[in-house]
Design an enzyme around this catalytic site. Structure first.
Site, PDB file in Angstrom:
ATOM      1  N   TYR A  68       0.782  -1.245   0.000  1.00  0.00           N
ATOM      2  CA  TYR A  68       0.000   0.000   0.000  1.00  0.00           C
ATOM      3  C   TYR A  68       0.812   1.292   0.000  1.00  0.00           C
ATOM      4  O   TYR A  68       0.407   2.279   0.616  1.00  0.00           O
ATOM      5  CB  TYR A  68      -0.978   0.031   1.184  1.00  0.00           C
ATOM      6  CG  TYR A  68      -1.531  -1.302   1.598  1.00  0.00           C
ATOM      7  CD1 TYR A  68      -2.246  -2.101   0.701  1.00  0.00           C
ATOM      8  CD2 TYR A  68      -1.353  -1.799   2.891  1.00  0.00           C
ATOM      9  CE1 TYR A  68      -2.759  -3.332   1.076  1.00  0.00           C
ATOM     10  CE2 TYR A  68      -1.864  -3.032   3.276  1.00  0.00           C
ATOM     11  CZ  TYR A  68      -2.560  -3.795   2.360  1.00  0.00           C
ATOM     12  OH  TYR A  68      -3.062  -5.030   2.725  1.00  0.00           O
ATOM     13  N   HIS A  69       1.932   1.336  -0.708  1.00  0.00           N
ATOM     14  CA  HIS A  69       2.765   2.539  -0.682  1.00  0.00           C
ATOM     15  C   HIS A  69       3.108   3.074  -2.074  1.00  0.00           C
ATOM     16  O   HIS A  69       4.269   3.349  -2.360  1.00  0.00           O
ATOM     17  CB  HIS A  69       4.069   2.245   0.076  1.00  0.00           C
ATOM     18  CG  HIS A  69       3.868   1.775   1.471  1.00  0.00           C
ATOM     19  ND1 HIS A  69       4.785   0.967   2.127  1.00  0.00           N
ATOM     20  CD2 HIS A  69       2.870   1.994   2.358  1.00  0.00           C
ATOM     21  CE1 HIS A  69       4.352   0.712   3.349  1.00  0.00           C
ATOM     22  NE2 HIS A  69       3.177   1.318   3.511  1.00  0.00           N
ATOM     23  N   PRO A  70       2.137   3.264  -2.964  1.00  0.00           N
ATOM     24  CA  PRO A  70       2.471   3.801  -4.287  1.00  0.00           C
ATOM     25  C   PRO A  70       2.873   5.272  -4.217  1.00  0.00           C
ATOM     26  O   PRO A  70       2.273   6.060  -3.491  1.00  0.00           O
ATOM     27  CB  PRO A  70       1.168   3.623  -5.075  1.00  0.00           C
ATOM     28  CG  PRO A  70       0.089   3.669  -4.040  1.00  0.00           C
ATOM     29  CD  PRO A  70       0.689   3.002  -2.827  1.00  0.00           C
TER      30      PRO A  70
END
Length: 549
Positions: A469-471
């Site tokens: 979850y870290h774009p």
């Protein structure tokens, strides 16, 4: 037509910060547009609610999917993104991590003046209120409440001890002087409640007369006239009516690494070739929009636990009801936990200048974002490669603003990424074998004892790896003249006036850790830029282990 000094698109981690800081000036009129709703669900407020929010598309989760990933068996990967007040800070795992000091010094080395670690540390501190008070590396009175690990579950302590037994260092503060090692996490939780950006920055200022918040407002385009962003067109989610609002000073795009490039492209700002595919007239050619996508890929190793001390036993059967009641009435018990209070930052090879792997310890058998139900007590090591060399992109499916964007993450296209993740699997198996975990570890459930060779590990990763979850990076910062930069060091869109992007999409490279705290820092720093205020004085502290002050 309604007019405001500033229009903020997106009430996520960055948008909430800007709404707060800009309305400190009573003479400034601010509009905050959010496609989602208010953050009033118990699942958002209760830390344990993350287990229900992340796996499911719904009111608080956009629930995107990637396109088929060629290096992950052509699987489409689930991409949760926060929707509504607080954005992803309202559905995330509540881990407070800034990244390594060298990550920001690398930005400065790329020519981005003002983004070195000593420049950004004061903004991290300004945002933070650390439980127990501030120090050289932490703030003590900021809007974002940060607590220290406190759950007495013995697995957390045992994993730290096992890490040291396996030959790794230990650290007591991942956000202080020494990131590398095993230790406890800090969390955006206060008094048993999630402390999102909305909770810290937006809720306290809702009564300011110069702030207007509109929910259910789907931005369809940014209006550009003669090279100047002059307003925003949005669609009322309920009535489907198009509305236009005017920005007298600036439009501030804070829709995140997925939707900020989507909104720019819908507005005719982007690569002419991409826009042409969807019949969108080119308003401003900017080839870098949507490019440079980076994300942390993660795989989960799980072991069965012989003791009934994990989340499975705590919530088994009717106990789920008592967990909820205990939290509702007293803010106590499992409901006030995020279930991941220890972890590590490690090097996959000794010659690296900073850790390239992050470990989250979860006191549950966690697979596929919690979508796979494993009815056993157990614990999980999330293994995440921090600095991928692989690059993807975000494009459009169509010119319809209600269509999801097209996400091409392009995971594991670089050999270094495959090597690092493979090595991380081996390292975690060694940690799990240590005596400190003997009382809490029996059978290896995932990937299982039959997965041993490099080829077998690689094959398992292709079937099991998922986003954590870290774009970032899809509207990246760059110096003047860089043809692929979308914004400059002041976050102004290159070649246009009156438009900035302020969110994780501006990060040129991924930081070594969770991205919520860095996104809030970016917005804190941007607020000073927008208001024309001098930057906070650079920190005067040692920033690397072994470096003199």
């Amino acid at each position: 037509m309604d007019a405001y000094d500033y229009i903020i698109i997106g009430a996520g981690s960055a948008g909430c910060v800007l709404a707060n800081r800009l309305t400190e000036d009573a003479n400034v009129k601010v509009l905050l547009l959010e496609a989602g709703t208010k953050d009033n669900s118990i699942l958002v407020k209760m830390p344990a609610g993350v287990g229900a929010l992340l796996p499911n598309k719904g009111t608080y989760n956009w629930g995107f999917w990637t396109e088929p990933e060629p290096n992950l068996n052509n699987r489409k990967l689930w991409w949760p993104r926060g929707k509504g007040w607080g954005g992803s800070s309202s559905i995330n795992g509540m881990i407070y991590i800034r990244g390594h000091a060298r990550d920001y010094d690398q930005w400065r080395q790329m020519g981005l003046e003002g983004w070195a670690y000593k420049d950004v540390l004061p903004y991290f501190k300004r945002s933070e209120s650390l439980e127990g008070g501030g120090d050289d590396y932490h703030g003590g009175d900021g809007p974002l409440a940060v607590s220290k690990a406190s759950t007495p579950n013995p697995i957390y302590k045992a994993t730290i001890e096992a890490g040291v037994q396996a030959g790794h260092p230990a650290t007591d503060d991942f956000n202080g002087f020494k990131q590398e090692g095993w230790g406890p996490y800090q969390m955006t939780i206060k008094d048993g409640e999630r402390w999102s950006a909305a909770r810290g920055y937006l809720h306290p200022i809702l009564n300011r007369p110069n702030l207007t918040c509109i929910t259910g407002a789907r931005t369809s385009k940014i209006i550009v006239e003669n090279g100047v962003a002059t307003g925003v067109e949005y669609i009322d989610e309920k009535t489907k009516e198009k509305k236009v609002v005017k920005a007298k000073r600036e439009v501030l795009l804070c829709a995140g690494a997925v939707q900020s490039p989507q909104i720019l492209q819908l507005s005719g700002i982007g690569d002419p070739e991409e826009l042409g595919k969807h019949g969108i007239p080119v308003v401003h050619a900017l080839k870098g929009v949507g490019q440079n996508l980076q994300d942390h890929l993660d795989c989960c190793l799980s072991w069965e636990c012989p003791k009934p001390i994990t989340i499975y036993s705590a919530r088994k059967g009717i106990k789920t009801l008592f967990v909820g009641l205990n939290w509702l009435l007293f803010r106590k018990g499992v409901g006030r936990q995020n279930a991941l209070e220890s972890g590590a930052f490690l090097k996959s090879r000794p010659d690296l200048d900073r850790p390239d792997l992050q470990i989250h310890v979860v006191i549950a058998v966690m697979q596929d974002h919690g979508k796979v139900a494993v009815e056993k007590d157990g614990f999980t090591f999330h293994v995440c490669q921090l600095r991928p060399e692989s690059r993807g992109r975000v494009g459009l499916r169509s010119a319809d603003p209600f269509d999801d964007p097209a996400i091409f993450a392009n995971y594991l296209s670089a050999e270094e990424d495959r090597r690092a993740l493979r090595e991380g699997v081996k390292m975690m198996r060694k940690v799990a074998e240590q005596s400190a975990l003997d009382p809490y570890r029996t059978t290896e459930l995932f990937p299982g004892k039959d997965v041993q060779t490099d080829e077998q590990i690689d094959a398992w990763i292709k079937t099991a790896a998922e986003t954590i979850y870290h774009p970032v990076g899809t509207c990246r910062m760059g110096v003047k003249g860089d043809p692929m930069a979308v914004v400059d060091a002041e976050l102004k869109v290159q070649g246009l006036q009156g438009l900035r992007v302020v969110d994780a999409s501006v990060m040129p490279t991924l930081v070594g850790g969770n991205t919520n705290a860095p996104t809030i820092m970016v917005a804190e720093k941007a607020a000073d830029m927008i208001r024309g205020k001098a930057a906070l004085p650079a920190a005067d502290v040692p920033v690397y282990e072994g470096e003199a002050a």
